[in-house]
Design an enzyme around this catalytic site. Structure first.
Site, PDB file in Angstrom:
ATOM      1  N   ILE A 146       0.846  -1.195   0.000  1.00  0.00           N
ATOM      2  CA  ILE A 146       0.000   0.000   0.000  1.00  0.00           C
ATOM      3  C   ILE A 146       0.879   1.243   0.000  1.00  0.00           C
ATOM      4  O   ILE A 146       1.833   1.340   0.771  1.00  0.00           O
ATOM      5  CB  ILE A 146      -0.941   0.016   1.225  1.00  0.00           C
ATOM      6  CG1 ILE A 146      -1.932  -1.139   1.137  1.00  0.00           C
ATOM      7  CG2 ILE A 146      -1.671   1.354   1.342  1.00  0.00           C
ATOM      8  CD1 ILE A 146      -2.789  -1.314   2.363  1.00  0.00           C
ATOM      9  N   GLY A 158      -2.482   3.746  -4.272  1.00  0.00           N
ATOM     10  CA  GLY A 158      -3.373   2.843  -3.534  1.00  0.00           C
ATOM     11  C   GLY A 158      -2.738   1.545  -3.111  1.00  0.00           C
ATOM     12  O   GLY A 158      -1.747   1.538  -2.386  1.00  0.00           O
ATOM     13  N   CYS A 176       9.744  -2.347  -0.686  1.00  0.00           N
ATOM     14  CA  CYS A 176       9.347  -1.359   0.327  1.00  0.00           C
ATOM     15  C   CYS A 176      10.490  -1.029   1.285  1.00  0.00           C
ATOM     16  O   CYS A 176      10.264  -0.523   2.387  1.00  0.00           O
ATOM     17  CB  CYS A 176       8.114  -1.833   1.101  1.00  0.00           C
ATOM     18  SG  CYS A 176       6.684  -2.173   0.035  1.00  0.00           S
TER      19      CYS A 176
END
Length: 217
Positions: A146, A158, A176
């Site tokens: 996300i 999103g 990430c």
């Protein structure tokens, strides 16, 4: 407060830049009040995106590997670090006007996570959160990433749910920016392919339910 409705825009398989431009167009329309909240659903060709908190150093593959695999790289205006989008991944871009009901970005991210957690439960996949980390996890493996952007309380970017992507592509980055966790997919867990149309229907149902819309527009 009047009734709230959600519009679904399923654009199928679309290159990243054209979907990004479409988000910009719909953010402007939402700011002007000419459309209701919108959930854009899309599947992308292989791409790495670097968020505002990210660094290109987290793309660990050399350029020749990216070229061989057909993976493009873009620096974008969402939060977060480096992530991957590609075939077999269901991506959702909610264009929501939080100014109309709930000016809380952190709560909005939690709701995105809740939608996916409920969706996965329908496939008997026990997913949840890890404290201090964004996304949806199955054990220590991330199944949904996300990253959110916002302009005058209208959201864009999103979530991305790993349905049956090429998990080898995640090995070309530090996903990430997290080095001590893995990545998984619905196909890897279930050991079978998932029906995409049924999956989208379930996702839409839970999105409407979690965000308490009165219906689809």
């Amino acid at each position: 407060m009047g009734k709230r409705f959600l519009r679904i825009l399923d654009i199928g398989f679309r290159d990243y830049v054209s979907a990004w431009n479409l988000q910009e167009e719909y953010v402007l329309k939402r700011l002007c009040g000419s459309i209701p909240d919108v959930l854009i659903l899309v599947e992308h060709p292989p791409v790495f995106t670097i968020g505002r908190a990210g660094t290109g150093e987290h793309i660990i593959a050399p350029q020749e590997v990216l070229e061989r695999e057909g993976i493009k790289v873009y620096e974008i205006n969402r939060g977060g670090d480096v992530t991957y989008h590609g075939p077999g991944q269901l991506v959702g871009y909610p264009i929501l006007n939080l100014g109309e009901y709930d000016k809380d970005l952190h709560e909005t991210v939690r709701k995105y996570e809740e939608v996916i957690i409920r969706l996965l439960a329908e496939y008997c996949i026990e997913a949840g959160r890890i404290e201090g980390l964004t996304g949806v996890w199955v054990g220590d493996e991330k199944i949904a990433a996300i990253g959110i952007g916002v302009r005058k309380w209208v959201t864009f970017h999103g979530f991305a749910l790993n349905v049956n992507p090429n998990l080898e592509h995640f090995k070309l980055i530090v996903p990430c920016g997290i080095r001590d966790k893995g990545v998984t997919s619905m196909e890897k867990i279930l050991k079978e392919r998932v029906n995409w149309e049924g999956l989208k229907e379930k996702l839409i149902y839970h999105f409407v339910d979690v965000f308490e819309y009165d219906g689809l527009y």
